[in-house]
Design an enzyme around this catalytic site. Structure first.
Site, PDB file in Angstrom:
ATOM      1  CB  SER A   1      10.936   6.353  24.370  1.00 25.96           C
ATOM      2  OG  SER A   1      10.154   5.980  22.791  1.00 25.96           O
TER       3      SER A   1
ATOM      4  CB  CYS B   1      13.095   9.181  18.775  1.00 25.22           C
ATOM      5  SG  CYS B   1      11.635   8.805  19.722  1.00 25.22           S
TER       6      CYS B   1
ATOM      7  CG  ASP C   1      11.298   4.527  19.897  1.00 28.28           C
ATOM      8  OD1 ASP C   1      10.039   3.984  19.325  1.00 28.28           O
ATOM      9  OD2 ASP C   1      11.676   4.882  21.023  1.00 28.28           O
TER      10      ASP C   1
ATOM     11  CD1 TRP D   1       4.060   8.652  17.447  1.00 32.21           C
ATOM     12  CD2 TRP D   1       5.949   7.921  18.193  1.00 32.21           C
ATOM     13  NE1 TRP D   1       4.610   9.692  18.057  1.00 32.21           N
ATOM     14  CE2 TRP D   1       5.567   9.175  18.579  1.00 32.21           C
ATOM     15  CE3 TRP D   1       7.132   7.391  18.940  1.00 32.21           C
ATOM     16  CZ2 TRP D   1       6.582  10.248  19.155  1.00 32.21           C
ATOM     17  CZ3 TRP D   1       8.069   8.325  19.415  1.00 32.21           C
ATOM     18  CH2 TRP D   1       7.850   9.763  19.683  1.00 32.21           C
TER      19      TRP D   1
END
Length: 681
Positions: A463, A633, A678, A680
């Site tokens: 990012s 995020c 966003d 992971w």
């Protein structure tokens, strides 16, 4: 061939042989002796070599599996011309979907279904209407879900075609395997939709939808699914079960010692000399060599490392917005490459090509060729990845020790004991190809086969932690150095972050790294007056640093900017509080409302989730009353799930909604681009 370079020893005519001359002269006898001696040495040496080679229960042989679509994008023409009836399409962002598709196409030969692998982006997918005209035809789709439940880039057009069209796919035989991750909300959304939509359009589902979970063991999910898939296919088409399993080489080796140096690939992604002769546009196949202008440590203690890196993109014509990603092509560790070369008894500087045994394929090589083994292992192959079971199966054939051969075969099998062993010995122990060859000492595969088996080295995405409004010619990256001890006592290191750690701009010289920009849907509101809530612990702060920079820039220009509320968390205020001075400066200027959680600064741990629960009135005011935007995020597995659940709870209590209505409210926010993640795992 060496014989092609031999020239006639005499320039003129040979003298006539006299009657009294002996039939063989001294020179002739000497040459004949050398030839006989050489032949005897070659025979004995090759015989000895054959005796040393491990016996293999099944051969490694070329195949006619097609690995891409035809140049004219007609997969039907290619199927008909080569007598194939199986086509496996893939939607892949990181290469796993493509790998699974290739494995299915290869196995088809065993079941009398010759196969080809096809990229839907390169095919005329309307030809699916004609597939029924081929006897015993079958289309399989290996489709990954990417981002916020989206198709991968190469499957987007196909996805939109079946979603928006009303074609008649009667008599199309199909099956779908999905690649997803359960920690994400839209788990396998693409595969689930395609499987259902194809049936709605009249196609025949030959076997049930398979769903792979990358958060658990996607390899196990895949091999379990395909073990049931093939018998169902045989039953559907009335085909006899599979014959003897054959280990298939897709590429043949060609060593090329005489290739000119300027024709050898040295790490380029696609175009030869593209790193030396840079020209736009820059993208995944043509990355820009960005100089590292800044590389500094953000942590002030604690034993961990977090880097702030600034990449120069001036002159590249690349543009980015806050929230986009920068992709970096990393390079494998030199020491690990050398170690792998020694384990395979290879000369790493040998120039070679791997050439597809399917002459019809437009994918002639698995990576840019000709190149050296050193370059292939350094730039093109994932040597630190956890090997999948099909790699173990092929490595087993090079074991001279029967117990070690059986261990690898067992871990590559689908029996419960083998799966458990694969989980503990490979996955839990984080063994890569180097570790396996170190521990399975009788396994010494040829380096060219290792290069064929290993997956391609993929770009790593970060990012962007800057705003182009403030930094139009620089891209900022915030990355934690990945390094950890494994169960075997080894230290594993992240490929990209280790590569970046060593890139320091010293004495005015700037190291360069190949990068490109990937656009994202993670965006600030169009209207600057709209309030926003950002939840970003650790390096989850990265895109929000860009957001806040942009909002400060707009305020400095005199524009009206809505509230910007950031929930940030780390372990200790004194050690890993990244960008502390910047955040506190924005607070002083009135641009930022900062809520910080330092989990280990007190006896009872405090996380951003706790701060959110305490601020239910504030959160309802922003997203419920002012129709603001909400961003997350960071970690998908725990933090993002917890935050979403807390949000549902706040909406229920403060908005007087049922839990079901609160869930729907968030889904509506997602559709309006007011709720973005966003994350992971």
């Amino acid at each position: 061939m060496a014989s092609e370079h031999l020239t006639d020893g005499a320039a003129g005519a040979s003298p006539a042989i006299g009657v009294d001359e002996p039939f063989l002269g001294l020179l002739d006898v000497a040459l004949l002796s050398m030839l006989i001696g050489g032949a005897a040495f070659y025979f004995l040496h090759s015989r000895k070599k054959k005796e040393e080679e491990p016996a293999r229960s099944y051969s490694i042989q070329p195949t006619t599996v097609c690995t891409t679509s035809a140049a004219d994008n007609s997969f039907i023409k290619k199927l008909k011309a080569s007598g194939r009836s199986l086509v496996v399409f893939y939607g892949s962002q990181t290469g796993t979907g493509e790998e699974f598709a290739g494995r299915l196409a290869k196995e088809g030969i065993r079941y009398r279904l010759k196969g080809m692998v096809a990229d839907p982006e390169e095919c005329d997918m309307e030809e699916l209407l004609q597939l029924k005209d081929i006897n015993n035809s079958l289309a399989v789709f290996c489709l990954a879900t990417y981002g916020e439940g989206d198709p991968t880039d190469n499957a987007m057009e196909f996805y939109e075609w079946i979603a928006n069209g009303d074609v008649d796919l009667t008599r199309l035989n199909y099956a779908v395997f999905g690649l997803g991750n359960k920690t994400y909300e839209h788990y396998n959304k693409v595969a689930i939709y395609v499987d259902k939509r194809l049936e709605e359009l009249g196609a025949n589902r030959v076997f049930e939808l398979g769903l792979g979970d990358d958060d658990a063991n996607i390899e196990d999910d895949f091999i379990t699914w395909k073990d049931r898939f093939w018998p169902a296919v045989c039953d559907y088409f009335g085909i006899e079960g599979g014959g003897e399993e054959v280990l298939i080489r897709q590429y043949r080796l060609l060593e090329q010692p005489e290739v000119q140096l300027d024709r050898i690939y040295t790490g380029e992604i696609a175009r030869l000399h593209s790193m030396q002769n840079q020209r736009p546009p820059f993208d995944a196949k043509n990355p820009f060599l960005a100089p590292i202008k800044v590389n500094r440590e953000l942590h002030k203690g604690g034993g961990r490392s977090c880097m702030h890196i600034e990449l120069g993109i001036d002159g590249s014509k690349m543009r980015y917005d806050a929230g986009d990603h920068v992709a970096l092509y990393p390079v494998n560790d030199k020491g690990l490459v050398e170690k792998l070369g020694k384990l395979c008894n290879a000369d790493l500087d040998t120039v070679f090509s791997l050439i597809n045994t399917d002459t019809d394929s437009s994918k002639k090589h698995p990576f840019p060729c000709p190149t050296t083994y050193r370059t292939a292992l350094t730039h093109y192959l994932e040597i630190t990845a956890i090997p999948r079971t099909h790699i173990l199966k092929e490595l087993a054939e090079y074991c001279t020790d029967d117990n070690e051969k059986e261990l690898l075969r067992n871990m590559a099998s689908i029996n419960p004991e083998g799966k458990e062993k694969y989980q503990s010995w490979i996955q839990d122990a984080c063994r890569n190809i180097v570790h396996i060859l170190e521990d399975i000492k009788s396994c010494r595969p040829p380096i060219d086969h290792v290069c064929e088996l290993l997956p391609r080295l993929q770009p790593r995405y970060y990012s962007i932690s800057s705003s182009s409004k403030l930094h139009p010619t620089d891209v900022h990256v915030t990355a934690v150095l990945v390094e950890y001890k494994t169960a075997t006592g080894r230290t594993n290191k992240g490929v990209a972050t280790t590569y970046l750690k060593n890139k320091q701009p010293l004495n005015g010289e700037k190291d360069k790294v190949p990068v490109f920009i990937r656009k994202s849907q993670f965006r600030l509101p169009t209207r600057s007056e709209t309030p926003i809530i950002m939840v970003g612990p650790g390096t989850g702060l990265a895109p929000f640093r860009g957001f806040i920079q942009e909002r400060q820039f707009l305020r400095d220009e005199g524009k009206t900017v809505g509230d910007s509320i950031l929930y940030f968390g780390c372990r200790n205020r004194s050690e890993d509080y990244i960008y502390r001075s910047e955040l506190e400066d924005w607070v002083k200027k009135g641009t930022l409302n900062l809520k910080a959680a330092f989990s280990r600064d007190q006896e009872k741990k405090v996380y951003v989730q706790h701060l959110l629960e305490q601020d239910s009135d504030l959160i309802w005011n922003v997203i419920g009353e002012k129709k603001g935007h909400f961003y997350i995020c960071g970690d998908a597995k725990n933090m993002a799930v917890d935050v979403r659940n807390i949000l549902v709870k706040i909406l229920s209590t403060k908005g007087n909604m049922s839990e079901a209505d609160a869930v729907q409210y968030i889904k509506k926010m997602e559709a309006q681009k007011r709720y973005s993640a966003d994350v992971w795992s």
